[in-house]
Design an enzyme around this catalytic site. Structure first.
Site, PDB file in Angstrom:
ATOM      1  N   GLU A   1      -5.476  -8.279  -1.435  1.00 56.15           N
ATOM      2  CA  GLU A   1      -6.153  -8.144  -0.141  1.00 56.15           C
ATOM      3  C   GLU A   1      -7.616  -7.833  -0.393  1.00 56.15           C
ATOM      4  OE1 GLU A   1      -4.664  -5.509   2.872  1.00 56.15           O
ATOM      5  OE2 GLU A   1      -2.579  -5.961   2.365  1.00 56.15           O
TER       6      GLU A   1
ATOM      7  N   GLU B   1       0.837  -1.209   0.000  1.00 57.28           N
ATOM      8  CA  GLU B   1       0.000   0.000   0.000  1.00 57.28           C
ATOM      9  C   GLU B   1       0.873   1.261   0.000  1.00 57.28           C
ATOM     10  OE1 GLU B   1      -2.870  -0.535   3.203  1.00 57.28           O
ATOM     11  OE2 GLU B   1      -4.120  -1.717   1.868  1.00 57.28           O
TER      12      GLU B   1
HETATM   13  C1  BGP Z   1      -4.494  -3.132   4.687  1.00 55.56           C
HETATM   14  C2  BGP Z   1      -3.149  -3.607   5.116  1.00 55.56           C
HETATM   15  C3  BGP Z   1      -3.123  -4.867   5.866  1.00 55.56           C
HETATM   16  C4  BGP Z   1      -4.370  -5.193   6.634  1.00 55.56           C
HETATM   17  C5  BGP Z   1      -5.661  -4.715   6.043  1.00 55.56           C
HETATM   18  C6  BGP Z   1      -6.859  -4.721   6.953  1.00 55.56           C
HETATM   19  O1  BGP Z   1      -4.532  -1.774   4.691  1.00 55.56           O
HETATM   20  O2  BGP Z   1      -2.261  -3.765   4.043  1.00 55.56           O
HETATM   21  O3  BGP Z   1      -1.930  -4.907   6.565  1.00 55.56           O
HETATM   22  O4  BGP Z   1      -4.233  -5.136   7.964  1.00 55.56           O
HETATM   23  O5  BGP Z   1      -5.563  -3.439   5.493  1.00 55.56           O
HETATM   24  O6  BGP Z   1      -6.846  -3.603   7.782  1.00 55.56           O
HETATM   25  P1  BGP Z   1      -7.038  -3.684   9.328  1.00 55.56           P
HETATM   26  O7  BGP Z   1      -6.019  -4.661   9.798  1.00 55.56           O
HETATM   27  O8  BGP Z   1      -6.826  -2.326   9.840  1.00 55.56           O
HETATM   28  O9  BGP Z   1      -8.415  -4.183   9.517  1.00 55.56           O
END
Ligand code: BGP
Length: 493
Positions: A390, A202
């Site tokens: 993701e 990201e």
């Molecule tokens: C993205 C990231 C991840 C992951 C995901 C979910 O932004 O790359 O690392 O964690 O989001 O977000 P969160 O963990 O805040 O629910």
């Protein structure tokens, strides 16, 4: 309608949220190792120490709470503080069991991140830590047993802490060559074992969370712009190095992306959406498109931002743009200029609440159209292969006494999202390489540092205070995903 036979189905994780093994096997300290736990309402914080006076304290990460290190203070691990990354869900000691579970689901790919400080404990070391290299050798050998192709992120929200303290993180051009050395080392070492790599997770999070994204200890627009520029150049050098080592190796970009809607048809809202979208698209325009877009150059001019750059930087960006574009997409964002609209979306990028969509407890909305829209928007813009690395839904799952977890909400979410992605392939002809569901084995949330925001097909016994046996158990979604993979996504019931 189905997915192509060679479609890379799988799941995704990141070392800072999953691996644990803090300081084991010669690992150094990362920026993620000084982040406290937070919650939906309390932001995560960075801990610091003043080496001269011994004073200690906390500061924010710049989103939700200001980042402000007092003079002489450096980010540091403090005694008696709980840090979710240190054990996380302990992939370090459970990798054989976890990869076997992935194999059982029929994974074709597994996205993980390499812990930079496990390979180069201080970031600026000349020689790698052999024990760190050996750990990932064992992980990749285990993947090979099940025919699982690894997809490896080089830096997922972590930079060796020393680079942040000594150089100010990615705003310093010195990081480019440290990263290049790291990338070359692992590309060579794992040649034949790893074909697919991503540079920075990201990368556009430099805009919102520069400590997490680039180890920056300040949030000025100048520092963030320079941090992004240095990461772009480092990414291009990684593509160059990979192709020189073996043209079969593919290095992708990783972007946080979501389709952005205007809340009203007020033309002002359309312009607002255009500008909001560009905050992310700027990053793929450079890393995947190969050029700085005019709109961003104008913005820098207006803000008086001057990059420390060289003409060679721009040649590299053009010649070694990313081989493919991967992205995270959890839902859409709704934006408006109308201040009377109440309720915000789930996080900083999500804008305001969309009345047509349902949300989870953290305010993240499920949008059945989001993947088809995202895939089409990005494919139309870059014409390069895409990879959804993701997507998923966080839920405070309840484990029953017999160990089962009935996560029908997760199955519903995935059913809609996978159908949307299937439409993009079959109806629109988008070139999509694969899909890795986020947090396939439960892990720590990046945004809140909580355990209870779970995403997995597999439940891990661990709570927000760090208690639990770390035992793994299958949720209902485990069997569901296994069936989806087995029929190439034809039947999503
Ligand atoms: C993205 C990231 C991840 C992951 C995901 C979910 O932004 O790359 O690392 O964690 O989001 O977000 P969160 O963990 O805040 O629910």
């Amino acid at each position: 309608m189905k997915f192509p036979k060679n479609f890379l189905w799988g799941g995704a994780t990141a070392a800072n949220q999953y691996e644990g093994g803090y300081l084991e096997g010669g690992k150094g300290v990362n920026t993620s190792d000084v982040l406290t736990a937070g919650s939906h309402t309390v932001p995560r914080r960075i801990t610091w120490r003043n080496p001269e006076t011994g004073e200690t304290g906390f500061t924010g990460m710049g989103s939700g709470m200001e980042m402000n290190f007092p003079e002489g203070a450096i980010p540091a691990v403090l005694d008696n503080e709980y840090y979710p990354s240190h054990v996380a869900t302990d992939f370090y000691h459970h990798f054989k069991e976890d990869i076997a579970l992935m194999g059982e689901m029929g994974f074709k790919t597994f996205r993980l991140s390499m812990n930079w400080a496990r390979i180069f404990p201080n970031g600026d070391d000349e020689m790698p830590n052999e024990e760190g290299l050996k750990f990932y050798d064992e992980v990749f050998d285990e993947c090979a047993k099940y025919g699982i192709e690894p997809l490896v992120t080089l830096s997922h929200y972590e930079t060796p802490l020393n680079l942040s303290i000594k150089y100010g993180g990615w705003k310093n051009r010195a990081c480019i060559k440290f990263f290049e050395n790291y990338a070359k080392t692992v590309f060579k070492h794992y040649e034949g074992k790893v074909k697919y790599w991503l540079t920075f997770n990201e990368i556009n999070m430099m805009e919102f969370g520069p400590f997490m994204a680039g180890g920056l200890t300040e949030t000025t627009p100048q520092a963030k712009a320079q941090g992004a520029h240095n990461q772009f150049v480092a990414s291009a050098l990684a593509v160059k190095a990979a192709h020189e080592i073996n043209p079969e190796i593919k290095v992708g970009q990783m972007l946080a992306y979501q389709p952005t809607y205007a809340y009203t048809c007020d033309p002002k809202d359309q312009l607002f959406v255009m500008e909001a979208s560009r905050k992310s698209l700027f990053y793929s325009d450079v890393q995947t498109g190969g050029h700085y877009p005019a709109y961003r150059l104008k913005e820098y001019e207006r803000a008086g931002i001057k990059l420390d750059d060289t003409p060679e930087d721009y040649e590299l960006l053009e010649k070694y743009s990313a081989d493919f574009l991967s992205f995270s997409c959890y839902g859409s964002s709704t934006q408006t200029t109308h201040e009377d609209v109440l309720g915000t979306g789930g996080n900083l990028m999500m804008g305001v609440k969309n009345p047509y969509l349902e949300t989870n407890a953290w305010g993240w909305a499920t949008d059945p159209a989001c993947l088809r829209l995202a895939l089409n928007q990005l494919y139309d813009r870059y014409h390069k292969p895409l990879w959804i690395v993701e997507n998923g839904i966080g839920w405070d799952d309840k484990k029953e006494a017999d160990g089962s977890v009935h996560d029908t909400y997760r199955i519903d979410y995935l059913r809609q999202n996978i159908a949307s992605m299937r439409d993009a392939i079959n109806l629109d002809g988008v070139d999509l390489m694969g899909y890795t569901m986020w947090g396939c084995i439960d892990l720590v949330s990046a945004g809140t540092g909580e355990m209870k925001k779970r995403y997995g097909f597999v439940y891990v016994d661990r709570d927000d205070q760090g208690n639990g046996t770390l035992a793994r158990s299958k949720k209902d979604s485990f069997e569901w995903y296994k069936k989806v993979i087995a029929c190439d996504g034809e039947n999503l019931d």
